[in-house]
Design a protein around this motif. Structure first.
Motif, PDB file in Angstrom:
ATOM      1  N   ASN A   1      31.992  64.660  36.530  1.00 58.43           N
ATOM      2  CA  ASN A   1      32.365  63.391  37.148  1.00 58.43           C
ATOM      3  C   ASN A   1      33.871  63.223  37.073  1.00 58.43           C
ATOM      4  OD1 ASN A   1      33.061  61.845  34.573  1.00 58.43           O
ATOM      5  ND2 ASN A   1      30.926  62.420  34.165  1.00 58.43           N
TER       6      ASN A   1
ATOM      7  N   LYS B   1      29.775  70.753  53.027  1.00 57.35           N
ATOM      8  CA  LYS B   1      28.578  71.452  52.579  1.00 57.35           C
ATOM      9  C   LYS B   1      27.608  71.576  53.756  1.00 57.35           C
ATOM     10  CE  LYS B   1      28.708  69.426  47.910  1.00 57.35           C
ATOM     11  NZ  LYS B   1      27.968  68.562  46.967  1.00 57.35           N
TER      12      LYS B   1
ATOM     13  N   ASP C   1      34.131  67.272  44.362  1.00 56.38           N
ATOM     14  CA  ASP C   1      33.071  66.706  45.197  1.00 56.38           C
ATOM     15  C   ASP C   1      33.333  65.210  45.378  1.00 56.38           C
ATOM     16  OD1 ASP C   1      30.710  66.556  46.667  1.00 56.38           O
ATOM     17  OD2 ASP C   1      29.536  66.014  44.903  1.00 56.38           O
TER      18      ASP C   1
ATOM     19  N   SER D   1      32.240  67.937  50.530  1.00 59.35           N
ATOM     20  CA  SER D   1      31.335  66.822  50.791  1.00 59.35           C
ATOM     21  C   SER D   1      30.261  67.252  51.763  1.00 59.35           C
ATOM     22  CB  SER D   1      32.103  65.626  51.372  1.00 59.35           C
ATOM     23  OG  SER D   1      31.210  64.602  51.754  1.00 59.35           O
TER      24      SER D   1
ATOM     25  N   GLU E   1      35.224  72.959  33.902  1.00 59.33           N
ATOM     26  CA  GLU E   1      34.330  72.271  34.831  1.00 59.33           C
ATOM     27  C   GLU E   1      34.125  70.839  34.346  1.00 59.33           C
ATOM     28  OE1 GLU E   1      30.644  74.310  35.426  1.00 59.33           O
ATOM     29  OE2 GLU E   1      31.550  76.298  35.170  1.00 59.33           O
TER      30      GLU E   1
ATOM     31  N   MET F   1      29.955  61.518  43.171  1.00 63.35           N
ATOM     32  CA  MET F   1      29.686  61.796  41.777  1.00 63.35           C
ATOM     33  C   MET F   1      29.422  60.488  41.046  1.00 63.35           C
ATOM     34  SD  MET F   1      32.640  64.615  40.857  1.00 63.35           S
ATOM     35  CE  MET F   1      33.965  63.497  41.351  1.00 63.35           C
TER      36      MET F   1
ATOM     37  N   ASP G   1      32.087  68.584  39.988  1.00 68.60           N
ATOM     38  CA  ASP G   1      30.880  68.348  40.791  1.00 68.60           C
ATOM     39  C   ASP G   1      29.738  68.029  39.827  1.00 68.60           C
ATOM     40  OD1 ASP G   1      28.419  68.834  42.396  1.00 68.60           O
ATOM     41  OD2 ASP G   1      29.847  69.517  43.907  1.00 68.60           O
ATOM     42  N   ASP G   2      28.925  67.045  40.162  1.00 69.27           N
ATOM     43  CA  ASP G   2      27.847  66.653  39.260  1.00 69.27           C
ATOM     44  C   ASP G   2      26.655  67.615  39.301  1.00 69.27           C
ATOM     45  OD1 ASP G   2      27.336  65.789  41.859  1.00 69.27           O
ATOM     46  OD2 ASP G   2      25.987  64.202  41.192  1.00 69.27           O
ATOM     47  N   GLU G   3      26.659  68.587  40.204  1.00 65.58           N
ATOM     48  CA  GLU G   3      25.571  69.549  40.292  1.00 65.58           C
ATOM     49  C   GLU G   3      26.033  70.890  39.713  1.00 65.58           C
ATOM     50  OE1 GLU G   3      23.423  69.769  44.000  1.00 65.58           O
ATOM     51  OE2 GLU G   3      24.291  67.869  44.648  1.00 65.58           O
TER      52      GLU G   3
ATOM     53  N   ILE H   1      25.975  73.892  42.069  1.00 63.28           N
ATOM     54  CA  ILE H   1      27.128  73.974  42.981  1.00 63.28           C
ATOM     55  C   ILE H   1      28.322  74.575  42.248  1.00 63.28           C
ATOM     56  CG2 ILE H   1      28.757  72.654  44.373  1.00 63.28           C
ATOM     57  CD1 ILE H   1      26.050  72.786  45.634  1.00 63.28           C
ATOM     58  N   ARG H   2      28.544  74.131  41.004  1.00 62.88           N
ATOM     59  CA  ARG H   2      29.696  74.645  40.242  1.00 62.88           C
ATOM     60  C   ARG H   2      29.560  76.152  40.023  1.00 62.88           C
ATOM     61  NH1 ARG H   2      28.555  70.034  36.930  1.00 62.88           N
ATOM     62  NH2 ARG H   2      28.012  71.383  35.138  1.00 62.88           N
TER      63      ARG H   2
END
Length: 516
Positions: free
Chosen positions: A36, A105, A55, A83, A33, A58, A8-10, A13-14
């Motif tokens: 992308n 989400k 996710d 998503s 982790e 990304m 996940d790019d956030e 969130i991770r």
């Protein structure tokens, strides 16, 4: 202990997902982790996790690009997709057929834990099957048999398989077939697969017929029939004999079924085509019909037109985010279909498919994320009752309507402004004061009075002004013929178009084109 990664790019969130999964630390650990899809590929190659939480949106390499790669190169990896797109609810069933869980989400701690536990259960199940294969010949044969059943189900539904070869001796008759038929049956209640297979065994069909349960539809099942010779009439007699026995068995248990029968095929890798044929056959059932058997016949199908006068209103209500009215209009469509007793289920499906296609330009005006879904088409393909079909589209259009609620061009308070916007966007349609007053819940006379007071023009004059302006743009920018331009701006009669144009511009359309 199972190992998982988060893609996940956030970073927030991770971190949140890791926190949610801490109560499972005795069974599960995070081994990496990635921000992308490209980094995820490298991470998976180096750490070989059991579970990947991915996710969809990304940078560099999105989830939609990553998933096919992982499915092809790491078939045992358990994939959990997250998503934020609410309109993707309707594809959850189709995605589960490929052993992919889908989480929207914002998701709760409980939802994430349950999804991961489900993935661990599948891993444990796979490990158990591997142990059975190595324990004994009997267990090995049973495992091969279960594997073959899964392979055949995937073949029928068009899912990818590693091999098309039957490995169990119990199903060896499928390797020596001269022809294959597929019977798809749709039931009013969940099917008892064990009872169906027991009937086939007890009736002496165990060496030529096999029951296959649908992967995710309890109301649908298949019988794969391996015929001993190329005689199609004799093969159809066998199909009918099997269907009569199954129908009697299921009717005794208060289960009513309809059967679709494919054409003859020569090999197992044609089962997906055979399934399409059975769906086509089932779609030929009239809305009013008590027939149970529908055979597939080659040839083009001409769909009967459905004369639903409220289609334009439906599209307007949908774009306006009016969910209650959209639902009521779909019920009206259902009543319209039932009143035309010659319609088939396939006619209704085709009309709803066409109606959906007319929604995409509207949706894309607001966001490019809305697009036709193959998964949606697969779901609709397996629906064989009008009530279920309408219910599915109720939910589908409700998602679209919700996405446009308070976020559309008609989200203004002034009713005449709404009417002007509608005219600008739909000038090519047959616009009348009666139609517009119906759309905006006004008396026709009052609507005409209010429209003229606000715009300074009669309704018909205002519509003509818009149409003529649009025609002038086409006359200047294109070489289209006059009748084509007249038709495209809402005039069926080209002479009337000429008369209105000359009255407003003081010259004919040809003269205007030459001047410009």
């Amino acid at each position: 202990m199972f190992r998982y990664i988060i893609v996940d790019d956030e970073s927030v969130i991770r971190s949140g997902i890791k926190k949610m999964l801490e109560p499972l630390s005795g069974k599960l650990s995070c081994c990496g982790e990635a921000a992308n899809g490209r980094d995820a590929v490298s991470l998976i190659e180096s750490s070989m996790p059991d579970i990947a939480i991915i996710d969809m949106q990304m940078p560099i390499m999105s989830g939609s690009q990553l998933l096919p790669y992982l499915t092809a190169h790491y078939p045992d990896l358990q994939l959990i997709v997250i998503s934020g797109y609410k309109d993707f609810d309707y594809i959850k069933t189709a995605m589960s057929a490929n052993a992919i869980d889908y989480v929207l989400k914002p998701f709760s701690r409980k939802q994430m834990q349950e999804t991961v536990q489900k993935a661990m259960e599948r891993l444990n199940s796979a490990a158990t099957i591997n142990m059975q294969i190595s324990s004994s010949e009997k267990a090995k044969e049973q495992a091969y048999y279960e594997y073959d059943l899964q392979m055949l189900r995937n073949l029928v539904l068009g899912n990818p398989v590693d091999s098309v070869e039957v490995t169990s001796s119990q199903l060896g008759f499928l390797n020596a077939q001269e022809g294959l038929f597929l019977i798809t049956f749709n039931a009013t209640n969940p099917l008892d697969g064990a009872a169906v297979q027991a009937y086939l065994d007890d009736s002496g069909f165990h060496e030529i017929a096999l029951y296959l349960a649908h992967l995710n539809n309890l109301y649908q099942g298949f019988v794969l029939l391996s015929v001993p010779g190329p005689s199609i009439p004799r093969s159809r007699e066998l199909c009918c004999q099997i269907m009569q026995g199954l129908s009697a068995l299921l009717n005794d248990n208060k289960v009513y079924v309809r059967f679709g029968i494919s054409g003859m095929h020569s090999c197992l890798d044609q089962l997906s085509a055979a399934y399409d044929e059975t769906c086509t056959a089932l779609n030929t059932q009239p809305l009013y019909d008590s027939q149970q058997y529908y055979f597939f016949y080659t040839g083009e199908k001409d769909f009967q037109e459905i004369a639903w006068e409220k289609k334009d209103e439906f599209l307007f209500r949908l774009e306006s985010g009016m969910s209650v009215q959209v639902r009521e209009l779909l019920y009206d469509l259902s009543r319209c279909c039932l009143s035309a007793q010659s319609l088939t289920l396939g006619d209704v499906k085709y009309y709803l498919y066409s109606l959906t296609n007319q929604c995409w330009p509207i949706m894309n005006y607001y966001s490019k994320q809305f697009k036709p879904s193959i998964s949606m088409q697969n779901i609709v393909k397996s629906i064989f009752s009008l009530d279920e079909l309408i219910e599915y589209y109720q939910n589908f259009f409700a998602n679209l309507t919700t996405a446009l609620n308070n976020n559309n061009v008609y989200a203004v308070d002034d009713v005449i402004e709404k009417a002007r916007i509608y005219i600008e966007r739909n000038y090519q349609k047959n616009l009348t004061t009666e139609l517009m007053s119906c759309y905006f819940y006004l008396n026709p006379d009052y609507f005409s009075h209010l429209f003229r007071k606000r715009t300074g023009q009669k309704f018909v004059d205002y519509v003509n002004s818009v149409r003529i302006e649009k025609s002038k743009e086409m006359l200047s920018a294109t070489d289209r013929k006059m009748y084509q331009i007249a038709k495209s701006v809402g005039y069926d009669n080209v002479k009337y178009f000429f008369r209105v144009f000359k009255k407003k511009e003081g010259m004919t359309p040809e003269q205007y084109r030459l001047r410009s």
